[in-house]
Design a protein around this motif. Sequence first.
Motif, PDB file in Angstrom:
ATOM      1  N   SER A 116      40.337  -9.720  -5.750  1.00 45.13           N
ATOM      2  CA  SER A 116      39.289  -9.027  -4.992  1.00 45.13           C
ATOM      3  C   SER A 116      39.086  -7.605  -5.499  1.00 45.13           C
ATOM      4  CB  SER A 116      39.646  -9.012  -3.500  1.00 45.13           C
ATOM      5  OG  SER A 116      39.652 -10.318  -2.968  1.00 45.13           O
ATOM      6  N   GLN A 117      40.163  -6.932  -5.782  1.00 44.67           N
ATOM      7  CA  GLN A 117      40.072  -5.555  -6.282  1.00 44.67           C
ATOM      8  C   GLN A 117      39.348  -5.510  -7.628  1.00 44.67           C
ATOM      9  OE1 GLN A 117      43.465  -3.428  -8.254  1.00 44.67           O
ATOM     10  NE2 GLN A 117      43.488  -2.296  -6.323  1.00 44.67           N
ATOM     11  N   PHE A 118      39.663  -6.439  -8.514  1.00 42.97           N
ATOM     12  CA  PHE A 118      39.039  -6.465  -9.835  1.00 42.97           C
ATOM     13  C   PHE A 118      37.542  -6.759  -9.719  1.00 42.97           C
ATOM     14  CE2 PHE A 118      38.259  -8.545 -14.048  1.00 42.97           C
ATOM     15  CZ  PHE A 118      38.520  -7.432 -14.830  1.00 42.97           C
ATOM     16  N   LEU A 119      37.179  -7.687  -8.843  1.00 39.29           N
ATOM     17  CA  LEU A 119      35.768  -7.978  -8.628  1.00 39.29           C
ATOM     18  C   LEU A 119      35.033  -6.778  -8.063  1.00 39.29           C
ATOM     19  CD1 LEU A 119      35.923 -11.579  -7.116  1.00 39.29           C
ATOM     20  CD2 LEU A 119      35.152 -10.937  -9.393  1.00 39.29           C
ATOM     21  N   TYR A 150      33.651  -7.786  -0.423  1.00 38.07           N
ATOM     22  CA  TYR A 150      32.753  -6.688  -0.032  1.00 38.07           C
ATOM     23  C   TYR A 150      33.554  -5.506   0.521  1.00 38.07           C
ATOM     24  CZ  TYR A 150      29.245  -4.086   2.612  1.00 38.07           C
ATOM     25  OH  TYR A 150      28.447  -3.088   3.113  1.00 38.07           O
ATOM     26  N   GLU A 151      34.532  -5.792   1.364  1.00 36.46           N
ATOM     27  CA  GLU A 151      35.363  -4.716   1.920  1.00 36.46           C
ATOM     28  C   GLU A 151      36.193  -4.038   0.838  1.00 36.46           C
ATOM     29  OE1 GLU A 151      37.496  -6.677   4.992  1.00 36.46           O
ATOM     30  OE2 GLU A 151      35.728  -6.929   6.282  1.00 36.46           O
ATOM     31  N   ALA A 152      36.616  -4.805  -0.168  1.00 38.22           N
ATOM     32  CA  ALA A 152      37.353  -4.205  -1.278  1.00 38.22           C
ATOM     33  C   ALA A 152      36.461  -3.237  -2.055  1.00 38.22           C
ATOM     34  CB  ALA A 152      37.891  -5.292  -2.208  1.00 38.22           C
ATOM     35  N   VAL A 153      35.171  -3.589  -2.221  1.00 35.00           N
ATOM     36  CA  VAL A 153      34.228  -2.674  -2.865  1.00 35.00           C
ATOM     37  C   VAL A 153      34.064  -1.412  -2.028  1.00 35.00           C
ATOM     38  CG1 VAL A 153      31.850  -2.355  -3.635  1.00 35.00           C
ATOM     39  CG2 VAL A 153      32.956  -4.569  -3.954  1.00 35.00           C
TER      40      VAL A 153
END
Length: 561
Positions: A116-119, A150-153
């Motif tokens: 998720s972080q990488f995306l 989305y929250e990671a972004v």
Amino acid sequence: MTVLDRVFAYCDDILEGRIKACIKHKWAVKRFLKDYEDCMNNPDSLFYFEEEEGEDFYYWAREFHHVEGVLAEQPVELTDFQLFISVNIFCFKKKSNGARRFRKVYIQLARKNAKSQFLAIIASYITFLGEEKQRAYIAGWQKDQSDEVYEAVRDGIASSTLLEGKWKEAYGKIEVLNNKSIIVPLSRETRKTGDGKNPSVGIVDEYHAHQTSEIYDVLQSGMVARKEPLMVVITTAGFDLSRPCYTEYEYVSRILNPDDDIENEDYFAIICELDEGDDIKVESNWIKANPIVATYEEGLESIRSDLKVALDVPEKMRSFMTKTMNIWVDMKEEGYMSAKKWKECEVEEFDTTGRDVYIGVDLSKKIDLTSVGFAFPLEYSLHVEQHSFMPEETLNERRTKDKVPYDLWIEEGWLDVTPGAVVDYEYVEDWIMNEIINKGWNPIMLCYDPWGATQFAQNMANKGITTVEIRQGYATLSEPTKDFREYAYKGSITHLKDKVLNWAVGNAITEMDSKENILLSKKKSRERIDPIAAIINAFVQARFALTKPKGDGNVKFISMR
């Protein structure tokens, strides 16, 4: 050391065995080195390599800070594995227009490997730094999946002092102020699949959980007008081989395989999984599926804990194999048929002209799918086919509700629509009789569920067809349902590449009584199973046209003419 130096060192470590990797990971590395060499030394290459963009992406990632865990508030430091992926995605460019070479990306690795972080870094890098208005859509099958990325972004860009005051969040989307780019979560669950208009970035998270390719197709079709679109699929393995992710996995595996003729210059893929025959209990194998988690002690301890639970509680093993070892496992809970075994029975074509045929019908409700199944006894095997029918006026409603491409299946000839708002059984009767005449079949009998089909059976009897009732209970259906599966597993059944039938077989769930009798359950099966139910009805009687010879276990069929 530059980013590219780190990537080359990583490639050497993979190929020399200093870092253990699966065969498909090695193929990806060899592909990168070959493509880089071609860019540097072949004047006729269609691509060039822009090293500086790899550095830009690396420093962009460092603007993000970890928001939780032992690394909280520290800058994100991309691993060599992540740098390898990012250099592939962003550094290869087309000589024709300077756009990125790769339009599609497939990444498959085990959970907890910072997906998720990488995306989030990819989505923000393109939207914040793009010269034109970018539209990034994050798509999960369910809302919580798309929300996670989305929250990671959002958390990542909120942690950056450089980006302070350069974006805003409103109405469930992020907007970049200087270029009006947006980042939006989509999901089938909230019916937000049609919102992805003109996307430049499509991120499909945990694709193995997507029951259909609906969301993927919406995003992909909307990218036509973009100069350098990027569709990213990132997932772990799954346990339902009938879903679109497994088809994609098989395809990209062929792209990576240097001995396969399949090539796709627009598609980057990397798969991190255990190789066939690897022991899941050998810790040195774990890094193959866990290129990040298995590099530090806390990550290894987490895998050890997961393994212990899986060994102690067999029901947990499916999850461990797919999520932690990243191995596709055909272990659908209560599923009737192994998708892999069923697929092995496929044939490109089969001439049924002039053959004996047993016909089974599953009339269902008049507003739903009605199916006709055909069983053709051969000398040493059985061939099966189906044809289904749906009311013309309910087609669009059913396509929306069932989330399957009925209209495409009609074009391909697996399905017909009947006039009106309900299935016209006279249309079905006439269709069957026309097939019998046109193909010269010898109809042995028509097998039907007496509930709701008495008039249909009488009409077919009046047309000269022998009809037989098939009671829908354990006593009648258990043995043939088990036998049909056994014959398929032994390779004694063939079927065409019929998408409707394959879909129905993948949907089929069994129910069992206290004596271990089974039958296909329409109550438990979340999707429609009418085509395979119709074939089973035909098989109830067709099986009496065959015997099992002693010794080899193959099925031998004896004509009843």
